[in-house]
Design an enzyme around this catalytic site. Structure first.
Site, PDB file in Angstrom:
ATOM      1  N   SER A 126       0.835  -1.201   0.000  1.00 18.26           N
ATOM      2  CA  SER A 126       0.000   0.000   0.000  1.00 18.26           C
ATOM      3  C   SER A 126       0.867   1.247   0.000  1.00 18.26           C
ATOM      4  CB  SER A 126      -0.855  -0.022   1.277  1.00 18.26           C
ATOM      5  OG  SER A 126      -1.465   1.228   1.488  1.00 18.26           O
ATOM      6  N   TYR A 150      -1.915  -0.886  10.993  1.00 16.29           N
ATOM      7  CA  TYR A 150      -2.171  -1.453   9.662  1.00 16.29           C
ATOM      8  C   TYR A 150      -0.980  -1.176   8.739  1.00 16.29           C
ATOM      9  CZ  TYR A 150      -3.642  -1.707   4.832  1.00 16.29           C
ATOM     10  OH  TYR A 150      -3.675  -1.981   3.491  1.00 16.29           O
ATOM     11  N   LYS A 154       2.162  -3.689   6.791  1.00 14.02           N
ATOM     12  CA  LYS A 154       2.627  -3.716   5.392  1.00 14.02           C
ATOM     13  C   LYS A 154       4.144  -3.516   5.330  1.00 14.02           C
ATOM     14  CE  LYS A 154      -1.395  -4.345   3.440  1.00 14.02           C
ATOM     15  NZ  LYS A 154      -1.725  -5.642   2.826  1.00 14.02           N
TER      16      LYS A 154
HETATM   17  P1  NAD Z   1     -11.185  -6.875   1.415  1.00 18.29           P
HETATM   18  O1  NAD Z   1     -11.409  -6.879   2.871  1.00 18.29           O
HETATM   19  O2  NAD Z   1     -12.323  -6.550   0.514  1.00 18.29           O
HETATM   20  O3  NAD Z   1     -10.578  -8.287   0.948  1.00 18.29           O
HETATM   21  C1  NAD Z   1      -9.743  -9.054   1.770  1.00 18.29           C
HETATM   22  C2  NAD Z   1     -10.252 -10.486   1.707  1.00 18.29           C
HETATM   23  O4  NAD Z   1      -9.390 -11.300   2.527  1.00 18.29           O
HETATM   24  C3  NAD Z   1     -11.672 -10.658   2.234  1.00 18.29           C
HETATM   25  O5  NAD Z   1     -12.415 -11.424   1.317  1.00 18.29           O
HETATM   26  C4  NAD Z   1     -11.492 -11.396   3.561  1.00 18.29           C
HETATM   27  O6  NAD Z   1     -12.590 -12.238   3.828  1.00 18.29           O
HETATM   28  C5  NAD Z   1     -10.201 -12.161   3.318  1.00 18.29           C
HETATM   29  N1  NAD Z   1      -9.420 -12.463   4.496  1.00 18.29           N
HETATM   30  C6  NAD Z   1      -9.042 -11.612   5.493  1.00 18.29           C
HETATM   31  N2  NAD Z   1      -8.290 -12.279   6.407  1.00 18.29           N
HETATM   32  C7  NAD Z   1      -8.176 -13.557   5.970  1.00 18.29           C
HETATM   33  C8  NAD Z   1      -7.525 -14.698   6.459  1.00 18.29           C
HETATM   34  N3  NAD Z   1      -6.850 -14.681   7.630  1.00 18.29           N
HETATM   35  N4  NAD Z   1      -7.606 -15.861   5.757  1.00 18.29           N
HETATM   36  C9  NAD Z   1      -8.291 -15.914   4.606  1.00 18.29           C
HETATM   37  N5  NAD Z   1      -8.953 -14.852   4.095  1.00 18.29           N
HETATM   38  C10 NAD Z   1      -8.887 -13.682   4.773  1.00 18.29           C
HETATM   39  O7  NAD Z   1      -9.952  -5.880   1.129  1.00 18.29           O
HETATM   40  P2  NAD Z   1      -9.405  -5.306  -0.251  1.00 18.29           P
HETATM   41  O8  NAD Z   1      -9.728  -3.859  -0.308  1.00 18.29           O
HETATM   42  O9  NAD Z   1      -9.786  -6.188  -1.357  1.00 18.29           O
HETATM   43  O10 NAD Z   1      -7.833  -5.411   0.028  1.00 18.29           O
HETATM   44  C11 NAD Z   1      -7.068  -6.511  -0.439  1.00 18.29           C
HETATM   45  C12 NAD Z   1      -5.621  -6.301  -0.031  1.00 18.29           C
HETATM   46  O11 NAD Z   1      -5.142  -5.086  -0.594  1.00 18.29           O
HETATM   47  C13 NAD Z   1      -5.392  -6.185   1.477  1.00 18.29           C
HETATM   48  O12 NAD Z   1      -4.198  -6.848   1.796  1.00 18.29           O
HETATM   49  C14 NAD Z   1      -5.255  -4.702   1.702  1.00 18.29           C
HETATM   50  O13 NAD Z   1      -4.468  -4.413   2.821  1.00 18.29           O
HETATM   51  C15 NAD Z   1      -4.569  -4.269   0.422  1.00 18.29           C
HETATM   52  N6  NAD Z   1      -4.803  -2.864   0.085  1.00 18.29           N
HETATM   53  C16 NAD Z   1      -6.084  -2.387   0.004  1.00 18.29           C
HETATM   54  C17 NAD Z   1      -6.306  -1.057  -0.289  1.00 18.29           C
HETATM   55  C18 NAD Z   1      -7.704  -0.485  -0.344  1.00 18.29           C
HETATM   56  O14 NAD Z   1      -7.850   0.738  -0.245  1.00 18.29           O
HETATM   57  N7  NAD Z   1      -8.742  -1.291  -0.516  1.00 18.29           N
HETATM   58  C19 NAD Z   1      -5.216  -0.205  -0.515  1.00 18.29           C
HETATM   59  C20 NAD Z   1      -3.933  -0.721  -0.439  1.00 18.29           C
HETATM   60  C21 NAD Z   1      -3.729  -2.063  -0.135  1.00 18.29           C
HETATM   61  C1  WQD Z   2      -9.373   9.918   0.897  1.00 22.15           C
HETATM   62  C2  WQD Z   2      -9.537  11.416   1.141  1.00 22.15           C
HETATM   63  C3  WQD Z   2      -9.735  11.986   3.466  1.00 22.15           C
HETATM   64  C4  WQD Z   2     -13.590   9.975   4.092  1.00 22.15           C
HETATM   65  C5  WQD Z   2      -6.837   4.864   3.064  1.00 22.15           C
HETATM   66  C6  WQD Z   2      -5.781   4.157   3.887  1.00 22.15           C
HETATM   67  C7  WQD Z   2      -4.686   3.656   3.005  1.00 22.15           C
HETATM   68  C8  WQD Z   2      -5.226   2.805   1.851  1.00 22.15           C
HETATM   69  C9  WQD Z   2      -6.347   3.482   1.138  1.00 22.15           C
HETATM   70  C10 WQD Z   2      -5.122   0.486   2.424  1.00 22.15           C
HETATM   71  C11 WQD Z   2      -8.725  11.929   2.325  1.00 22.15           C
HETATM   72  C12 WQD Z   2     -11.020  12.321   2.730  1.00 22.15           C
HETATM   73  C13 WQD Z   2     -12.425  10.467   3.539  1.00 22.15           C
HETATM   74  C14 WQD Z   2     -14.608  10.885   4.504  1.00 22.15           C
HETATM   75  C15 WQD Z   2     -13.233  12.705   3.758  1.00 22.15           C
HETATM   76  N1  WQD Z   2      -5.772   1.564   2.305  1.00 22.15           N
HETATM   77  N2  WQD Z   2     -12.251  11.807   3.367  1.00 22.15           N
HETATM   78  N3  WQD Z   2     -14.386  12.225   4.298  1.00 22.15           N
HETATM   79  O1  WQD Z   2      -6.967   7.901   3.778  1.00 22.15           O
HETATM   80  O2  WQD Z   2      -6.066   8.204   1.421  1.00 22.15           O
HETATM   81  O3  WQD Z   2      -6.230   5.956   2.400  1.00 22.15           O
HETATM   82  O4  WQD Z   2      -7.334   3.940   2.080  1.00 22.15           O
HETATM   83  O5  WQD Z   2      -3.942   0.301   2.289  1.00 22.15           O
HETATM   84  O6  WQD Z   2      -3.831   2.900   3.823  1.00 22.15           O
HETATM   85  O7  WQD Z   2      -5.267   5.068   4.842  1.00 22.15           O
HETATM   86  O8  WQD Z   2      -8.298   7.097   1.751  1.00 22.15           O
HETATM   87  O9  WQD Z   2     -10.647   7.145   1.065  1.00 22.15           O
HETATM   88  O10 WQD Z   2     -10.107   7.234   3.543  1.00 22.15           O
HETATM   89  O11 WQD Z   2      -9.606   9.209   2.107  1.00 22.15           O
HETATM   90  O12 WQD Z   2     -13.089  13.923   3.598  1.00 22.15           O
HETATM   91  O13 WQD Z   2     -15.658  10.490   5.020  1.00 22.15           O
HETATM   92  O14 WQD Z   2     -10.902  11.666   1.479  1.00 22.15           O
HETATM   93  O15 WQD Z   2      -9.454  12.945   4.439  1.00 22.15           O
HETATM   94  O16 WQD Z   2      -8.298  13.233   1.998  1.00 22.15           O
HETATM   95  P1  WQD Z   2      -6.854   7.409   2.423  1.00 22.15           P
HETATM   96  P2  WQD Z   2      -9.747   7.609   2.146  1.00 22.15           P
END
Ligand code: NAD
Ligand code: WQD
Length: 337
Positions: A126, A150, A154
Site C-alpha cells: 500500500s 495497519y 505492510k
Molecule cells: P477486502 O477486505 O475486501 O478483501 C480481503 C479479503 O481477505 C476478504 O475477502 C477477507 O474475507 C479475506 N481475508 C481476510 N483475512 C483472511 C484470512 N486470515 N484468511 C483468509 N482470508 C482472509 O480488502 P481489499 O480492499 O480487497 O484489500 C485486499 C488487499 O489489498 C489487502 O491486503 C489490503 O491491505 C490491500 N490494500 C487495500 C487497499 C484499499 O484501499 N482497498 C489499498 C492498499 C492495499
Molecule cells: C481519501 C480522502 C480523506 C472519508 C486509506 C488508507 C490507506 C489505503 C487506502 C489500504 C482523504 C477524505 C475520507 C470521509 C473525507 N488503504 N475523506 N471524508 O486515507 O487516502 O487511504 O485507504 O492500504 O492505507 O489510509 O483514503 O478514502 O479514507 O480518504 O473527507 O468520510 O478523502 O481525508 O483526503 P486514504 P480515504
C-alpha cells in the site's frame, strides 16, 4: 509451469476483480478466503462475468495444515496474496488482530509455499508505507514509515519479503503498492461492499448520493492543496486488477528477484473534485460539511508511474468519471434509489 494461480482473499474487493482479470488473461484460479469480509455470492457474480467459476476453498491463511494440504493437492504457478485486514482506525483499536492476520498470516503462507517449492509471489502492499510524502510524485525509493498498526503490518511484510529473497534467490516477488483503489467492475456485478460505516471516501460518497446517508463530512479544507481538501491518487479497481496480471507475467518471465512497483494513475484529485465528479456521474446531490482534519491524514499523495510503465508495460487507462460511473452502477445494483 502450471497456469493455476492461488488467490488469497479472492472474494474481497480487489481480489475478486483480479480474479476476473486473471481468468480473462487465460489463467485458472483457486481462491482461498475465510469470508471474514466478503460474501460467497461473489463467486456467482465472477462466473456471470467470465463464464468460468473459480475454484473456492473456505479457509484461513493462518492455518498451516490447510495450506500444506492445498499445496500438496495441486500445483500452482504463483500465489497472489490479497487476504488481510485493512481498516486503519480498527488497526489502532485491535493491533494484535492486525499483526496476527496480516503478518503471521503472510508468514504462514510463505512458509507453506517454501515447503512446497513454490516461490512466485505477488503481494498487496500500500502507498500507506510512504507515510508523510517528502516529495511528489512518490517514487518507489521514497523513505518508508508508518503511522498506524495497519501500515506497519505492510512495512513488516515488505521487510520479510526482502529478507526471504536475500536468503534464497529463487524467489520471484512483486510487491505492489496500491494508491486509492475505487470503482467497480463495469458490469455492476462486483464491487466494494463495506460492512457498516465506510472508512473510505468513494463508498461513503456513493452512499450519500444513494440517500443511504444524509451527508458527507469533508475532513479539513486547510491543506496546502489547490482547494484546501485532501488530494489522492484514485485508481480504478479494474486498472489495478490488470496491473496484477502484468506484474504476474513480468515475475514469471524476468530474472528471479524482488520488485516493488507503485500502482496508481499519477494524478491527484481533491475531495471536492471527487464530490463534483460523483454528482455528475450519478445525477444526485452529495451534500457535505467541512469538519476538522482526520488524525493521521496526509495532505496530498500521488504516485510516480514511471517504474510500472517501464518494467511492466502497464499504465492506468480509466479516468475519475469512469471510477464514479462504475461505483454508482454498483451502488444502484444493491439498493433501490
Ligand atoms: P477486502 O477486505 O475486501 O478483501 C480481503 C479479503 O481477505 C476478504 O475477502 C477477507 O474475507 C479475506 N481475508 C481476510 N483475512 C483472511 C484470512 N486470515 N484468511 C483468509 N482470508 C482472509 O480488502 P481489499 O480492499 O480487497 O484489500 C485486499 C488487499 O489489498 C489487502 O491486503 C489490503 O491491505 C490491500 N490494500 C487495500 C487497499 C484499499 O484501499 N482497498 C489499498 C492498499 C492495499
Ligand atoms: C481519501 C480522502 C480523506 C472519508 C486509506 C488508507 C490507506 C489505503 C487506502 C489500504 C482523504 C477524505 C475520507 C470521509 C473525507 N488503504 N475523506 N471524508 O486515507 O487516502 O487511504 O485507504 O492500504 O492505507 O489510509 O483514503 O478514502 O479514507 O480518504 O473527507 O468520510 O478523502 O481525508 O483526503 P486514504 P480515504
Amino acid at each position: 509451469m502450471t497456469d493455476t494461480i492461488l488467490v488469497t482473499g479472492g472474494t474481497g474487493f480487489i481480489g475478486s476483480h483480479a480474479v476476473v482479470s486473471l481468468q480473462q488473461a487465460g489463467y485458472r484460479v483457486q481462491i482461498l478466503d475465510n469470508l471474514c469480509n466478503s460474501d460467497i455470492k461473489v463467486l456467482d457474480a465472477i462466473a456471470s462475468i467470465t463464464k468460468t467459476r473459480p475454484d473456492f476453498m473456505e479457509g484461513d491463511i493462518r492455518d498451516g495444515n490447510l495450506l500444506a494440504k492445498i499445496f500438496d493437492k495441486r500445483r500452482f504457478g504463483a500465489v497472489m496474496h490479497f487476504a488481510g485486514l485493512k481498516a486503519v482506525g480498527e488497526s489502532s483499536a485491535m493491533p494484535l488482530a492486525y499483526y496476527d492476520n496480516n503478518v503471521n498470516g503472510s508468514v504462514q503462507l510463505l512458509t507453506a509455499m517454501q515447503q512446497a517449492g513454490l516461490k512466485n509471489f505477488i503481494f498487496s502492499s500500500s502507498a500507506t508505507v510512504y507515510g508523510e510524502p517528502q516529495k511528489l510524485p512518490l517514487t518507489e525509493d521514497h523513505p518508508r514509515s508508518s503511522t498506524n498498526p495497519y501500515g506497519h503490518t505492510k512495512l513488516v511484510i515488505e521487510d520479510i519479503l526482502a529478507n526471504l529473497r536475500n536468503s534464497d534467490n529463487a524467489w520471484r516477488i512483486a510487491c505492489l503498492r496500491y494508491f486509492n483503489p475505487v470503482g467497480a467492475h463495469p458490469s455492476g456485478l462486483i464491487g466494494e461492499a463495506p460492512q457498516g460505516v465506510p472508512n473510505n471516501l468513494m463508498p461513503f460518497v456513493a452512499q450519500v448520493a444513494a440517500g443511504q446517508r444524509p451527508n458527507l463530512q469533508v475532513y479539513g479544507n486547510d491543506y496546502d492543496t489547490p482547494d484546501g481538501t485532501g488530494v489522492r491518487d484514485y485508481i480504478h479497481v479494474m486498472d489495478l486488477a490488470d496491473g496484477h496480471v502484468k506484474a504476474l507475467d513480468y515475475c514469471l518471465k524476468a530474472q528471479p528477484g524482488l520488485t516493488t512497483v507503485n500502482l496508481g494513475t499519477g494524478k491527484g484529485y481533491s475531495v471536492l473534485e471527487v464530490i463534483a465528479a460523483f454528482e455528475q456521474a450519478s445525477g444526485k446531490p452529495v451534500p457535505y460539511q467541512v469538519v476538522a482534519r482526520r488524525p493521521g491524514d496526509v495532505g496530498a499523495c500521488w504516485a510516480s508511474t514511471t517504474k510500472a510503465f517501464d518494467l511492466l508495460g502497464w499504465r492506468a487507462e480509466k479516468c475519475l468519471d469512469d471510477m464514479c460511473q462504475d461505483a454508482w452502477r454498483w451502488e444502484l445494483s444493491r439498493h433501490d434509489v
